[in-house]
Design a protein around this motif. Sequence first.
Motif, PDB file in Angstrom:
ATOM      1  N   ALA A 186       0.631  -1.412  -0.148  1.00 48.00           N
ATOM      2  CA  ALA A 186      -0.062  -0.399  -0.294  1.00 48.00           C
ATOM      3  C   ALA A 186       1.125   1.315  -0.309  1.00 48.00           C
ATOM      4  O   ALA A 186       0.464   1.889  -0.447  1.00 48.00           O
ATOM      5  CB  ALA A 186      -0.981  -0.408   1.164  1.00 48.00           C
ATOM      6  N   LEU A 187       2.033   1.525   0.457  1.00 46.19           N
ATOM      7  CA  LEU A 187       3.009   2.142   0.573  1.00 46.19           C
ATOM      8  C   LEU A 187       3.928   2.118  -0.043  1.00 46.19           C
ATOM      9  O   LEU A 187       4.441   3.637  -0.353  1.00 46.19           O
ATOM     10  CB  LEU A 187       3.569   2.454   1.858  1.00 46.19           C
ATOM     11  N   ASP A 188       4.286   1.403  -1.154  1.00 46.35           N
ATOM     12  CA  ASP A 188       4.971   0.913  -1.978  1.00 46.35           C
ATOM     13  C   ASP A 188       5.450   2.380  -3.297  1.00 46.35           C
ATOM     14  O   ASP A 188       4.168   2.100  -3.890  1.00 46.35           O
ATOM     15  CB  ASP A 188       5.727  -0.052  -2.216  1.00 46.35           C
ATOM     16  N   GLY A 189       6.173   3.079  -2.995  1.00 46.61           N
ATOM     17  CA  GLY A 189       5.879   4.722  -3.746  1.00 46.61           C
ATOM     18  C   GLY A 189       5.012   5.039  -4.469  1.00 46.61           C
ATOM     19  O   GLY A 189       4.914   5.668  -5.248  1.00 46.61           O
ATOM     20  N   ILE A 190       4.227   4.985  -2.566  1.00 51.47           N
ATOM     21  CA  ILE A 190       2.864   6.120  -2.910  1.00 51.47           C
ATOM     22  C   ILE A 190       3.592   7.229  -3.091  1.00 51.47           C
ATOM     23  O   ILE A 190       4.271   8.194  -2.494  1.00 51.47           O
ATOM     24  CB  ILE A 190       2.369   5.973  -1.920  1.00 51.47           C
ATOM     25  N   ASP A 191       3.167   8.042  -3.850  1.00 50.75           N
ATOM     26  CA  ASP A 191       2.986   9.430  -4.274  1.00 50.75           C
ATOM     27  C   ASP A 191       2.979   9.964  -2.474  1.00 50.75           C
ATOM     28  O   ASP A 191       1.238  10.264  -2.056  1.00 50.75           O
ATOM     29  CB  ASP A 191       2.303  10.268  -5.300  1.00 50.75           C
ATOM     30  N   PRO A 192       3.644  10.790  -1.743  1.00 49.69           N
ATOM     31  CA  PRO A 192       3.688  11.207  -1.037  1.00 49.69           C
ATOM     32  C   PRO A 192       2.667  12.296  -0.674  1.00 49.69           C
ATOM     33  O   PRO A 192       1.625  12.626   0.412  1.00 49.69           O
ATOM     34  CB  PRO A 192       5.480  12.505  -0.216  1.00 49.69           C
ATOM     35  N   ARG A 193       2.172  13.063  -1.601  1.00 47.55           N
ATOM     36  CA  ARG A 193       0.625  13.784  -1.517  1.00 47.55           C
ATOM     37  C   ARG A 193      -0.778  13.086  -1.328  1.00 47.55           C
ATOM     38  O   ARG A 193      -1.716  14.078  -0.930  1.00 47.55           O
ATOM     39  CB  ARG A 193       0.878  15.078  -2.190  1.00 47.55           C
ATOM     40  N   HIS A 194      -0.364  11.796  -2.077  1.00 43.78           N
ATOM     41  CA  HIS A 194      -1.606  10.443  -1.793  1.00 43.78           C
ATOM     42  C   HIS A 194      -2.126  10.059  -0.385  1.00 43.78           C
ATOM     43  O   HIS A 194      -2.639   9.896   0.512  1.00 43.78           O
ATOM     44  CB  HIS A 194      -1.347   9.802  -2.449  1.00 43.78           C
TER      45      HIS A 194
END
Length: 169
Positions: free
Chosen positions: A21-29
């Motif tokens: 769920a967190l791998d490579g997530i755009d920090p603004r999301h």
Amino acid sequence: MDTTAVLVDGYERVSGEVHDALDGIDPRHLNTRLDEGANSVAWLIWHLTRVQDDHIADAAGLEQVWHAEGWRDRFGLALPPDATGFGHGPEQVAAVRVDDPDLLLGYFDDVHAQTLTFVRGLEDRTLDRIIDDAWDPPVSLGVRLVSVLADDLQHVGQAAFLRGVLERG
């Protein structure tokens, strides 16, 4: 397969899903909410980790990782020291702001390690031990472990869904 192995497998699955769920997530999301009453990915992952930390530490007679490893200070949230997210309204959800997914993963990984150490040391007969008699029927250790596992899976699924919606938006 024994009961402990089944529980370890379940908690390992939660770990895999949290990382996905967190791998490579755009920090603004991380902190985006679909509306004022909705949860964010950051809140969902923080909450599932806080609940696991709180409940497992209590069952194991250990200090919460949140306090023992300084995660409360690292997060710097404007919430009571022992907040887990249970009963949070929109204002408290909004107060859980995280700008780096590695902060969430670091805390989760430390809690996950403590959980696995505890669970791997259990024997089937210890799962019947009553750990919370405030409920009717009283809650056994086995029921609490499955309850935390179910809650974690539900919330990480919500986080993954929300991430998908945000990335497609």
